[in-house]
Design an enzyme around this catalytic site. Structure first.
Site, PDB file in Angstrom:
ATOM      1  N   LYS A 153     -59.653 102.827  10.020  1.00 29.63           N
ATOM      2  CA  LYS A 153     -60.560 102.326  11.057  1.00 29.63           C
ATOM      3  C   LYS A 153     -60.159 100.935  11.547  1.00 29.63           C
ATOM      4  CE  LYS A 153     -64.657 104.991   9.685  1.00 29.63           C
ATOM      5  NZ  LYS A 153     -64.017 105.790   8.618  1.00 29.63           N
ATOM      6  N   ILE A 154     -59.845 100.022  10.606  1.00 33.80           N
ATOM      7  CA  ILE A 154     -59.482  98.657  11.003  1.00 33.80           C
ATOM      8  C   ILE A 154     -58.106  98.650  11.653  1.00 33.80           C
ATOM      9  CG2 ILE A 154     -59.004  96.330  10.178  1.00 33.80           C
ATOM     10  CD1 ILE A 154     -61.070  96.823   7.962  1.00 33.80           C
ATOM     11  N   SER A 232     -56.434  91.815   4.795  1.00 34.16           N
ATOM     12  CA  SER A 232     -56.923  92.900   3.952  1.00 34.16           C
ATOM     13  C   SER A 232     -57.199  92.420   2.526  1.00 34.16           C
ATOM     14  CB  SER A 232     -55.915  94.050   3.940  1.00 34.16           C
ATOM     15  OG  SER A 232     -56.396  95.137   3.170  1.00 34.16           O
ATOM     16  N   ARG A 233     -56.174  92.354   1.681  1.00 37.02           N
ATOM     17  CA  ARG A 233     -56.321  91.882   0.308  1.00 37.02           C
ATOM     18  C   ARG A 233     -55.096  91.039  -0.050  1.00 37.02           C
ATOM     19  NH1 ARG A 233     -60.793  92.917   1.003  1.00 37.02           N
ATOM     20  NH2 ARG A 233     -62.258  94.158  -0.251  1.00 37.02           N
ATOM     21  N   ASP A 257     -55.808  85.488   5.740  1.00 38.38           N
ATOM     22  CA  ASP A 257     -57.240  85.332   5.501  1.00 38.38           C
ATOM     23  C   ASP A 257     -57.576  85.638   4.042  1.00 38.38           C
ATOM     24  OD1 ASP A 257     -59.992  84.884   6.381  1.00 38.38           O
ATOM     25  OD2 ASP A 257     -60.269  87.034   6.082  1.00 38.38           O
ATOM     26  N   GLU A 262     -57.307  84.147  -5.017  1.00 42.67           N
ATOM     27  CA  GLU A 262     -58.406  83.468  -4.322  1.00 42.67           C
ATOM     28  C   GLU A 262     -59.686  83.370  -5.147  1.00 42.67           C
ATOM     29  OE1 GLU A 262     -60.671  86.635  -1.514  1.00 42.67           O
ATOM     30  OE2 GLU A 262     -58.572  86.317  -0.988  1.00 42.67           O
ATOM     31  N   HIS A 294     -61.063  84.172   3.653  1.00 45.89           N
ATOM     32  CA  HIS A 294     -61.617  85.524   3.580  1.00 45.89           C
ATOM     33  C   HIS A 294     -62.855  85.654   4.472  1.00 45.89           C
ATOM     34  CE1 HIS A 294     -61.532  89.166   0.674  1.00 45.89           C
ATOM     35  NE2 HIS A 294     -62.044  89.528   1.834  1.00 45.89           N
ATOM     36  N   GLN A 295     -62.682  85.286   5.729  1.00 48.06           N
ATOM     37  CA  GLN A 295     -63.805  85.291   6.654  1.00 48.06           C
ATOM     38  C   GLN A 295     -63.680  86.342   7.742  1.00 48.06           C
ATOM     39  OE1 GLN A 295     -62.620  81.193   8.374  1.00 48.06           O
ATOM     40  NE2 GLN A 295     -63.625  82.173  10.122  1.00 48.06           N
ATOM     41  N   ALA A 296     -62.659  87.193   7.685  1.00 49.17           N
ATOM     42  CA  ALA A 296     -62.429  88.143   8.766  1.00 49.17           C
ATOM     43  C   ALA A 296     -63.638  89.043   9.013  1.00 49.17           C
ATOM     44  CB  ALA A 296     -61.193  88.992   8.480  1.00 49.17           C
TER      45      ALA A 296
END
Length: 331
Positions: A153-154, A232-233, A257, A262, A294-296
């Site tokens: 989807k992304i 993503s990760r 991101d 993290e 990590h704000q996406a």
């Protein structure tokens, strides 16, 4: 019933409280769930956690011993959860299987264009009334080639934006997405994608098979002036190898991101104490690198959908219903 929610951002708190209003009381904490904070959950049957929560064996055992029976994680990814231990402890675990893919896809493009057009450097200069253009030369995206790793989807939403730019589309995934094929995407092996793409964006989940999918060999196979984006990760990229390539002067830009180490850093204010992560400290010094925390996913639309799904997960648990969001029990 009172629900305990860990890792709640200040923007999230009123949304969570409103969503549960009239259903259940919710106690929101800004601290993240880990070995040190897990005892706080004693007496709470339902605990809600954030994406960077530590839900390893020790934490799960502490939760179960304190009476927790249900964990509602407010994220899609669940690589932070030891599902086997959770099942052994008879803990019900649910996630959010879907939220706005546009939030992440649009932010990935924000990172790509920020490094391409040197936005951070330009904004910093103009604050000092330095209006020179030296070092700010970017390039058109139209006619260039984008490589999308992961076309769910992304990845599809990211591809649609790339199509709007007029780019050539290369994709890699375990299965082709017909919508991406219709847009003109050609599915190729990773090696060709790395070699030909001017922009590479990662949209695969973090699994044992995708851990460090961008390793030293992959980085060396990329164009010297490629743009690399990861929303993503963090574990998808071997960060130490990336730093080595950046030190060699490679890549037009890198937008991150997420970061593989993290946990314990992102979502926290470390400005007064500094960090002891030498790799991250080095990474943020490169002028062609932009790192965000990590704000996406962090839009009103996506966060609202995440919270709504979390409420449904809690309601389903209490009604003894299953849904596609349930990870444990698995059957």
């Amino acid at each position: 019933m009172e629900i305990l929610a860990f890792g709640v951002q200040s923007d999230e708190k009123p949304l969570i409280e409103k969503a549960f209003e009239g259903l259940h009381d919710v106690r929101c904490l800004d601290v993240f769930l880990n070995r040190d904070t897990a005892p706080i959950a004693a007496g709470y049957e339902i605990v809600s956690t954030s994406v960077n929560a530590d839900l390893g064996s020790q934490v799960l055992q502490t939760l179960a011993a304190g009476g927790t029976q249900m964990i509602a994680q407010r994220s899609t990814g669940f690589n932070n959860i030891d599902l086997e231990v959770a099942e052994r402890l008879a803990l019900r675990v649910a996630r959010v299987s879907y939220y706005s893919p546009y939030s992440v896809a649009e932010f990935a493009w924000t990172l790509a264009m920020a490094v391409n057009r040197r936005i951070i450097r330009a904004a910093s200069r103009t604050r000092d009334f330095d209006f020179r253009l030296d070092g700010l030369l970017g390039r058109d995206m139209r006619g260039r080639t984008v490589g999308v790793l992961g076309t769910g989807k992304i990845g599809e939403a990211f591809t649609r934006i790339a199509h709007g730019f007029g780019m050539n589309l290369l994709g890699w995934d375990v299965a082709e997405n017909p919508a991406c094929v219709e847009l003109g995407m050609e599915y190729v092996d990773k090696e060709r994608l790395f070699a030909e793409a001017d922009l590479i964006s990662l949209h695969v989940p973090l699994l044992p098979s995708t851990h460090h999918i961008i390793d030293e060999a992959a980085l060396k196979a990329m164009k010297d002036d490629a743009i690399l984006v990861n929303s993503s990760r963090g574990g998808l990229i071997d960060t130490a190898a990336l730093v080595t390539e950046l030190r060699a002067g490679r890549f037009l830009g890198v937008g991150l991101d997420v970061y593989e180490a993290e946990a314990g850093l992102f979502f926290l204010d470390k400005s007064l104490e500094g960090i002891d992560d030498d790799t991250l400290a080095r990474l943020v010094t490169f002028p062609n690198v932009v790192v965000t925390s990590h704000q996406a996913y962090y839009t009103e639309d996506a966060v609202g959908q995440i919270i709504d799904a979390t409420v449904r997960n809690v309601t389903d648990y209490l009604a003894r219903r299953r849904s596609e969001n349930v990870l444990v029990p698995r059957t």
